[in-house]
Design a protein around this motif. Sequence first.
Motif, PDB file in Angstrom:
ATOM      1  N   SER A   1     -10.658 -21.883   4.196  1.00  0.00           N
ATOM      2  CA  SER A   1      -9.675 -22.534   4.920  1.00  0.00           C
ATOM      3  C   SER A   1      -8.566 -22.166   3.545  1.00  0.00           C
ATOM      4  O   SER A   1      -8.926 -22.833   2.537  1.00  0.00           O
TER       5      SER A   1
ATOM      6  N   LYS B   1      -7.797 -19.960   8.693  1.00  0.00           N
ATOM      7  CA  LYS B   1      -9.121 -20.056   8.452  1.00  0.00           C
ATOM      8  C   LYS B   1      -9.987 -18.825   8.657  1.00  0.00           C
ATOM      9  O   LYS B   1      -9.623 -18.068   9.740  1.00  0.00           O
TER      10      LYS B   1
ATOM     11  N   THR C   1      -3.849 -23.405  -1.994  1.00  0.00           N
ATOM     12  CA  THR C   1      -5.150 -24.209  -1.864  1.00  0.00           C
ATOM     13  C   THR C   1      -6.037 -23.373  -0.925  1.00  0.00           C
ATOM     14  O   THR C   1      -5.954 -22.677   0.003  1.00  0.00           O
TER      15      THR C   1
ATOM     16  N   SER D   1     -10.170 -23.915   0.190  1.00  0.00           N
ATOM     17  CA  SER D   1     -11.345 -24.694   0.407  1.00  0.00           C
ATOM     18  C   SER D   1     -12.483 -23.907   1.062  1.00  0.00           C
ATOM     19  O   SER D   1     -12.261 -23.426   2.176  1.00  0.00           O
TER      20      SER D   1
ATOM     21  N   SER E   1     -16.385 -24.250   2.906  1.00  0.00           N
ATOM     22  CA  SER E   1     -17.394 -25.198   3.456  1.00  0.00           C
ATOM     23  C   SER E   1     -18.578 -23.972   3.760  1.00  0.00           C
ATOM     24  O   SER E   1     -18.357 -23.137   4.420  1.00  0.00           O
TER      25      SER E   1
ATOM     26  N   MET F   1     -20.340 -28.078   0.567  1.00  0.00           N
ATOM     27  CA  MET F   1     -19.093 -27.443  -0.153  1.00  0.00           C
ATOM     28  C   MET F   1     -19.660 -26.311  -1.192  1.00  0.00           C
ATOM     29  O   MET F   1     -20.404 -26.791  -1.896  1.00  0.00           O
TER      30      MET F   1
END
Length: 229
Positions: A25, A86, A114, A116, A118, A184
């Motif tokens: 993301s 995403k 940013t 992220s 997962s 994560m």
Amino acid sequence: MDSYIEVTGQSSLVEQVTTYRADLSLSVRAAHADTAISEAGALRDDCIRVLKSSGIAPDEMSEGGNAIWQPWFWKKNKPGQERAFKILITCSEAKRLYTALDALQPIFEHQRYTLSVSMLAPQFEASDDERAQAHAAALADARGKAQLIASESGVRLSFISQVEELGAAVGRSGAYGDENWGGMYAAGAASMGDGEPAYVELEGAKRISKIRYRVRFGIIAAETGKPAV
């Protein structure tokens, strides 16, 4: 009424991870909506180019959608928007995936950008032969249990009157994404002197699943050979 012994047999099936899955993301915060929209789109394209150049094949990436919103804490003080994209990745090699993820870090140095990541549940597989052996072992385990009960009860097993395959009890490997909670990926890695990421490769994660059958055996009297009552 037919006489029978009903037991549950089980065996273990070891499955090896074959595909690692990651959910990327990426988002951009900006004071103006058009800035967030344009920069996030460009950032997404940059991510795809870096992933490709780092060894992730086009067919290992897929679209995960996008979203745009205004954070609640910005509404009172100043205008602003945040847009996110995403990207979904499936990769058969952990080292290649982690190296590609590390390669993304330089394009996220801007404080408004940013990333992220997962780790989703990996895909596990066993060969057809290993799976067949596990099913046969579960049935053999059921027969062994029934034979013990029959011997202690003074009867003999005659035939199988009913077999029901029960749902497999799938074990957890402990790998990120293969738990009851989301895992994560931790950004950053140890480096060699030349700046290249250093990964000590380990054997892929494994999980153990239980193959289970409920089996009903007809029984006969040990001495007469007639159905037991």
